[in-house]
Motif scaffolding. Structure first.
Motif, PDB file in Angstrom:
ATOM      1  N   CYS A 159       0.871  -1.170   0.000  1.00  0.00           N
ATOM      2  CA  CYS A 159       0.000   0.000   0.000  1.00  0.00           C
ATOM      3  C   CYS A 159       0.912   1.226   0.000  1.00  0.00           C
ATOM      4  O   CYS A 159       1.743   1.393   0.892  1.00  0.00           O
ATOM      5  CB  CYS A 159      -0.894   0.001   1.240  1.00  0.00           C
ATOM      6  SG  CYS A 159      -1.796   1.557   1.447  1.00  0.00           S
ATOM      7  N   ASN A 161       0.217   4.135   0.606  1.00  0.00           N
ATOM      8  CA  ASN A 161      -0.167   5.076   1.654  1.00  0.00           C
ATOM      9  C   ASN A 161       0.392   4.694   3.025  1.00  0.00           C
ATOM     10  O   ASN A 161       0.967   5.525   3.710  1.00  0.00           O
ATOM     11  CB  ASN A 161      -1.694   5.174   1.714  1.00  0.00           C
ATOM     12  CG  ASN A 161      -2.162   6.339   2.554  1.00  0.00           C
ATOM     13  OD1 ASN A 161      -1.636   7.450   2.434  1.00  0.00           O
ATOM     14  ND2 ASN A 161      -3.116   6.096   3.429  1.00  0.00           N
ATOM     15  N   CYS A 162       0.219   3.433   3.428  1.00  0.00           N
ATOM     16  CA  CYS A 162       0.623   3.051   4.790  1.00  0.00           C
ATOM     17  C   CYS A 162       1.712   1.985   4.834  1.00  0.00           C
ATOM     18  O   CYS A 162       2.238   1.684   5.897  1.00  0.00           O
ATOM     19  CB  CYS A 162      -0.589   2.593   5.599  1.00  0.00           C
ATOM     20  SG  CYS A 162      -1.188   0.962   5.125  1.00  0.00           S
ATOM     21  N   HIS A 164       1.403  -1.195   4.181  1.00  0.00           N
ATOM     22  CA  HIS A 164       0.903  -2.544   4.412  1.00  0.00           C
ATOM     23  C   HIS A 164       1.124  -3.399   3.168  1.00  0.00           C
ATOM     24  O   HIS A 164       0.995  -2.934   2.045  1.00  0.00           O
ATOM     25  CB  HIS A 164      -0.602  -2.479   4.751  1.00  0.00           C
ATOM     26  CG  HIS A 164      -1.288  -3.808   4.718  1.00  0.00           C
ATOM     27  ND1 HIS A 164      -1.027  -4.797   5.644  1.00  0.00           N
ATOM     28  CD2 HIS A 164      -2.225  -4.320   3.866  1.00  0.00           C
ATOM     29  CE1 HIS A 164      -1.778  -5.856   5.355  1.00  0.00           C
ATOM     30  NE2 HIS A 164      -2.508  -5.591   4.292  1.00  0.00           N
ATOM     31  N   CYS A 178      -6.862  -1.167   0.513  1.00  0.00           N
ATOM     32  CA  CYS A 178      -5.999  -1.487   1.650  1.00  0.00           C
ATOM     33  C   CYS A 178      -6.867  -1.864   2.846  1.00  0.00           C
ATOM     34  O   CYS A 178      -7.750  -1.108   3.250  1.00  0.00           O
ATOM     35  CB  CYS A 178      -5.090  -0.319   2.002  1.00  0.00           C
ATOM     36  SG  CYS A 178      -4.034  -0.681   3.416  1.00  0.00           S
ATOM     37  N   CYS A 181      -5.413   0.812   6.057  1.00  0.00           N
ATOM     38  CA  CYS A 181      -5.761   2.240   6.085  1.00  0.00           C
ATOM     39  C   CYS A 181      -7.003   2.554   5.253  1.00  0.00           C
ATOM     40  O   CYS A 181      -7.422   3.710   5.168  1.00  0.00           O
ATOM     41  CB  CYS A 181      -4.576   3.091   5.638  1.00  0.00           C
ATOM     42  SG  CYS A 181      -4.243   2.986   3.874  1.00  0.00           S
TER      43      CYS A 181
HETATM   44 ZN   LIG Z   1      -2.792   1.216   3.541  1.00  0.00          ZN
END
Ligand SMILES: [Zn+2]
Length: 205
Positions: A159, A161-162, A164, A178, A181
């Motif tokens: 991911c 963004n985070c 993961h 995801c 998040c």
């Molecule tokens: Zn994420």
């Protein structure tokens, strides 16, 4: 600082600054020609099938109409090859023109993908090797850092963004969801953002 990152995908998507540039997606001319080729190929297959049904011996020798049909298919193949080549050159020139600090590409396991029938067509069409070579030459000329991340870097599963990492992601999932998040992003965009953020890479130029 302008950043550009590139990811090979079915539609030859180029992603720059987090947005898919529609102008850089597969040109409509190529789409049209591909459709036309399919039509001609179907017509040819039909003619051969009918000939067999009528019990005629050879499927290759035939009337003038079919000879013309064959010629049209051959010409379309050639035109498509030329267009794809010109398109790759165009993409490279567009990428380089923006003078990014770096461009990141993925070292795709092309051989492995060729074994997967779903991908082989798209990969062969796009001439990934040719594209990389054109890009390399252009970057070298203008002084842009061309980065390559390992094919084992999980650009699709991470991911952006985070951070993961998914354990499973099938090719049919075009949107990245995801579980941690809860962000939802286009699959290729997510992968491209991961490439942009990649810390481990080799510099080709
Ligand atoms: Zn994420």
């Amino acid at each position: 600082m302008t950043k550009l990152f590139y990811r090979e995908s079915k539609d030859f998507a180029i992603v720059g600054n987090g947005e898919v540039d529609k102008n850089l997606n597969k040109s409509s001319g190529i789409h049209k020609l591909e459709k036309k080729l399919k039509r001609e190929q179907r017509a040819l297959a039909r003619k051969l099938e009918n000939k067999k049904k009528r019990g005629e011996k050879s499927a290759t020798e035939g009337g003038r109409t079919r000879a013309k049909n064959v010629l049209r298919v051959q010409k379309l193949h050639q035109r498509l090859a030329n267009m794809r080549n010109a398109y790759r050159a165009y993409i490279v020139s567009m990428l380089v023109k923006t003078k990014p600090a770096y461009i990141t590409i993925e070292d795709l396991n092309v051989k492995g993908m060729m074994k997967n029938r779903h991908w082989s067509h798209a990969m062969a069409n796009q001439g990934f090797y040719d594209f990389t070579l054109k890009l390399f030459n252009a970057c070298k000329k203008v002084g842009i850092e061309l980065r390559q991340v390992s094919r084992f870097y999980p650009s699709s599963k991470l991911c952006a963004n985070c951070g993961h990492k998914k354990t499973k992601l099938s090719l049919s999932e075009r949107v990245y969801h995801c579980e941690v998040c809860r962000i939802e992003r286009d699959r290729d965009l997510n992968a491209a953002m991961n490439l942009q953020q990649a810390k481990e890479y080799i510099v080709l130029t």
